[in-house]
Scaffold this active site. Structure first.
Site, PDB file in Angstrom:
ATOM      1  N   GLU A  23      21.420  44.284  83.736  1.00 28.50           N
ATOM      2  CA  GLU A  23      22.090  43.774  82.545  1.00 28.50           C
ATOM      3  C   GLU A  23      22.633  44.944  81.713  1.00 28.50           C
ATOM      4  O   GLU A  23      23.699  44.866  81.130  1.00 28.50           O
ATOM      5  CB  GLU A  23      21.092  42.955  81.730  1.00 28.50           C
ATOM      6  N   HIS A  56      27.172  35.734  77.431  1.00 28.82           N
ATOM      7  CA  HIS A  56      26.067  34.790  77.497  1.00 28.82           C
ATOM      8  C   HIS A  56      25.362  34.728  76.138  1.00 28.82           C
ATOM      9  O   HIS A  56      25.683  35.447  75.210  1.00 28.82           O
ATOM     10  CB  HIS A  56      25.064  35.134  78.616  1.00 28.82           C
ATOM     11  N   HIS A  59      27.999  41.412  78.739  1.00 29.63           N
ATOM     12  CA  HIS A  59      27.552  42.560  79.524  1.00 29.63           C
ATOM     13  C   HIS A  59      28.515  42.832  80.685  1.00 29.63           C
ATOM     14  O   HIS A  59      29.206  41.934  81.155  1.00 29.63           O
ATOM     15  CB  HIS A  59      26.156  42.300  80.111  1.00 29.63           C
ATOM     16  N   HIS A 111      27.416  37.221  73.118  1.00 31.91           N
ATOM     17  CA  HIS A 111      27.656  38.653  73.342  1.00 31.91           C
ATOM     18  C   HIS A 111      27.842  38.785  74.850  1.00 31.91           C
ATOM     19  O   HIS A 111      27.881  37.776  75.554  1.00 31.91           O
ATOM     20  CB  HIS A 111      26.494  39.502  72.804  1.00 31.91           C
ATOM     21  N   CYS A 170      19.833  38.646  71.212  1.00 36.93           N
ATOM     22  CA  CYS A 170      20.421  37.959  72.378  1.00 36.93           C
ATOM     23  C   CYS A 170      20.741  36.501  72.091  1.00 36.93           C
ATOM     24  O   CYS A 170      21.386  35.837  72.899  1.00 36.93           O
ATOM     25  CB  CYS A 170      19.470  38.037  73.568  1.00 36.93           C
ATOM     26  N   ASP A 226      32.680  36.230  86.853  1.00 41.48           N
ATOM     27  CA  ASP A 226      33.453  37.321  86.240  1.00 41.48           C
ATOM     28  C   ASP A 226      34.397  36.804  85.156  1.00 41.48           C
ATOM     29  O   ASP A 226      35.176  35.875  85.374  1.00 41.48           O
ATOM     30  CB  ASP A 226      34.264  38.047  87.313  1.00 41.48           C
ATOM     31  N   HIS A 227      34.319  37.448  83.982  1.00 43.39           N
ATOM     32  CA  HIS A 227      35.126  37.056  82.833  1.00 43.39           C
ATOM     33  C   HIS A 227      34.882  35.603  82.448  1.00 43.39           C
ATOM     34  O   HIS A 227      35.775  34.904  81.988  1.00 43.39           O
ATOM     35  CB  HIS A 227      36.623  37.323  83.089  1.00 43.39           C
TER      36      HIS A 227
END
Lengths: 141, 141, 141, 141, 141, 141
Positions: free
Chosen positions: E126, E14, E41, E39, E33, E79-80
Site C-alpha cells: 500500500e 479507497h 495509493h 484518499h 484512512c 487501476d484509476h
C-alpha cells in the site's frame, strides 16, 4: 517554465569496441564491455520536457502522448535488441551510454518540438551505479 | 535457524530459443526474448544461507567469505558475458531465468555446505518486474 | 557538454557537535545527531563529471578510472570509519552532510581536472530522506 | 551555494477534469485520470533549498525545521485528503501534478525565505514513472 | 518446484470505514484512512506462481501470459478506480489492504490453476512502509 | 492466516569485535567492521505479523498500533544510538546483524502476542547488499 519527466525501460545487448582494434586492444581500452559475444543491460530512460502549463488542461504536455512518442520512436527500436547491429540511429557509432543518450536526444527533439514543448534532458541509466545526462548541444546547464 | 542474504549483480546477454525451432517458431513461443542478435539484462542475484549463529563471532557465515564464493564461482562466470555461449554451467540449457537460477544453485550448494551452512534460496531478478526463486529440489517452501 | 555520474557507497560513524558547547547545548542545537557515543549512516555518493564525448572511445571519461579515483581518495578514507576522528580532510570541521560534501568536492576536483574532465556535482545522501548537492564555489546552478 | 533536499510523502485522492466538460469530454482529454469516482496516489515530494553553509552549525538550514515547515503547511493539508475537495490552495485549479507542484511552491517559498534560505525546487512524483519539477517563476534552470 | 513473480501496479482511491459507524466512530477506529472524501495509493502488486520447469521452454509459466491474466482480471478492474465503489470483487467488503489481497487471490487462483501452475502468494504494497502477503486459506507458510 | 509487514528505519553506530581479542585479532576475524572508532548504518527493519483478518475492521492488527509498538520499544532505543554502548537488550552480545535481529525479536514477540497476533519475521537490512531474517526459535521456515 515547469519540467515533466517520463521514465521508460528497455533491455538490450551491446558491445563497446572499435572495428579497427584487435580484441586485445579493445579489451585494454574498453575492459569487459568489449566482450565480442555481447553483454546487456536493463536500461532506464528518463525524458524531461520543459514548457509552461496549459491553462486548458493543467499540463505542460500530455504525458500519455509523451509516453507514446518515446515508445514508438525509442523503445520499439531498442527493447530486446542489439544496439550495435539493429538500431538505425546508432549505426556507425560507438555504443557507449553517452552516444546512446545523444542518439535518443536527436530522435526525440524534433518530435517534442512539434508538440509545443521543449526537450530538456535525456538521462540514461546503464546500471544502478552509472548514468549519463544530455541537455543538447547548446546547453551547458 | 537464522537466514542471511547477500545481494550481487551481473550484466549479461542472453537469448531464449530452441535450436530445433526456426526463428519464426522461436518468436512465436518466446517472443522478443528470442531475438537472434541477443538482448541483455542487469541481473540482480540474492543468495540466502541458513544456519545457526556461531557464538564465537555472532555470524551464521562470514558475509565476506560468502561474497567471495559468489563472486568467484558465479559473478566472474556471468558478468559481461553471453549466457548462452560462454557460461559453462548453462551449456545445453535454455537460458530462461528459471534455468539460470537452478544453475546458480547447483554451483553454490556444495560450496556453501563446505562452510557449515546451508543454501536456502537463490533469487534471480531479470527486471524490476520479473524474478525467480529456487529453494532446491527437496524443498517446496 | 554531457554529464556522467558514478554512484558509490560508504558506511561511517559521525557526530554533529561543537567542542565549545556542552552536551546539553549540542543536544538543543543538533538534536539526536549530537549523541556523544556516535551514530552512523550508509552514505550514498553520486559524483557527476562534465565533458565532451571523446570520439576515440565514446566516453566523457573512462568510468572505470573515475571509479578508481573515487575509491582511492574518498571511499578508502571514509568507509567503516569515524568521520570526526579518522578522516584527514574533515579535521577541524563540523561533520554535517554539507561539510562532508564540500570536503569530497575539494578532494576530487583537482584529480578529475587532471583527466581533462570537470567535476560538476557532488551529491551526498545521508538517508533516503535527506541529501546535499554541491556544485563548487563558482557555481549557483 | 549548496543545495539540501528533504523527501516527504503523502497519500491522496484526486481527479483531473473540467467542470465545464461532460464526463465523456473529460475522458477524451484526461483519460483514466478523469474518473468521476476519484483515484489516488502515493505522492513523493522533494523540497530543495539553496543557501550557504552557516559556519556556526555546518547547515544550510536545519533539516528538522525544514521538515516541520513542510509537514505543517503541506503534508497536513494533503495527506489522506481529496486534493480537489479539501485542499485550500488547490481550490479552483485543475488537480494536475503540475498545478499541485506550483501550489506547494507558493505555500513554501515565503516560509523558507523567512529562515534565510531560498526555495530552489519542488519535485513531485505522482508515480515511479512520472514526475514534475518547478523552480519558480523567474527560473528557467 | 520453483517460484516466479510478476510485479504490476495500479493507482486507486479507497476509504476504510464501516457504514454502520458514524464518521466520528470511523475516525476513531480507522484514523485518517476513513476520510469520507477518499484518499488513494500507488499500489504495487507481486503475484508469485509455483510450478516445475517445463523442459520444452524453460518456463514455470509464460510470464507474458501471467502478465496478461493479471492485467485483464485485476489491473483493468482496479487501476484509476475507486475500490469501494467500482470494483466488483470488493463489494460489501472493508477496503483494507488485507481484504484487497484476499480478493485478488480469489480472482487469480482458478485462472492460474487452468494454466497448470499454482498461485503461491499475493503480496500487496500500500505504501513503501506497509504491505500484506496472502498464501491462500490452506497455507500457513 | 495472512501476513502484514511494517517497515521502519534507524541510524546507529556499532562495532563488531570481541573484548578478549586484540585489535589485530579483531581485524583479522571481523575485518573493517571491527574499527575501534565505530562505523554506522542506516538500518532498515521489516516486522512481519501473522494473524487472521478481524471481520470488524478488516485488519490482522492495526498497523498504527504495530508502528507505535515498534517505535516505542525498538526505534527509540536504537535510533541515533551506539548499539554496543547504549542499547539495553544488546549488552554483552556481539553487535552482528544476526544478534540485533534476534534481540529485536525477543523484545517484540511478547508485545505482539498481547495484541492477539503472532510475530512471524524480523528482517534487518544492514546495507542494500546484506540482510538477516529471523523467524524465532521454533521455526525453520
Amino acid at each position: 517554465m515547469i519540467y515533466i519527466t517520463r521514465r521508460e525501460h528497455f533491455n538490450a545487448a551491446h558491445r563497446v569496441f572499435r572495428e579497427d582494434y584487435t580484441d586485445e586492444e579493445n579489451l585494454r581500452v574498453f575492459g569487459k564491455c568489449s566482450n565480442p559475444n555481447w553483454h546487456g543491460h536493463n536500461y532506464v530512460l528518463y525524458v524531461t520536457v520543459a514548457g509552461s502549463v496549459d491553462a486548458a488542461n493543467g499540463f505542460v504536455m500530455d504525458l500519455k502522448l509523451l509516453g507514446e512518442i518515446i515508445n514508438l520512436h525509442i523503445i520499439e527500436k531498442l527493447d530486446h535488441k542489439n544496439i550495435n547491429l539493429e538500431v538505425d540511429f546508432m549505426q556507425g557509432k560507438l555504443a557507449s551510454a553517452e552516444n546512446i543518450a545523444i542518439g535518443i536526444w536527436n530522435q526525440l527533439e524534433p518530435l517534442i518540438a512539434q508538440n509545443n514543448a521543449k526537450l530538456h534532458c535525456v538521462k540514461l541509466c546503464e546500471t544502478e551505479n552509472n548514468y549519463v545526462e544530455y541537455f543538447g548541444e547548446h546547453k551547458n546547464n
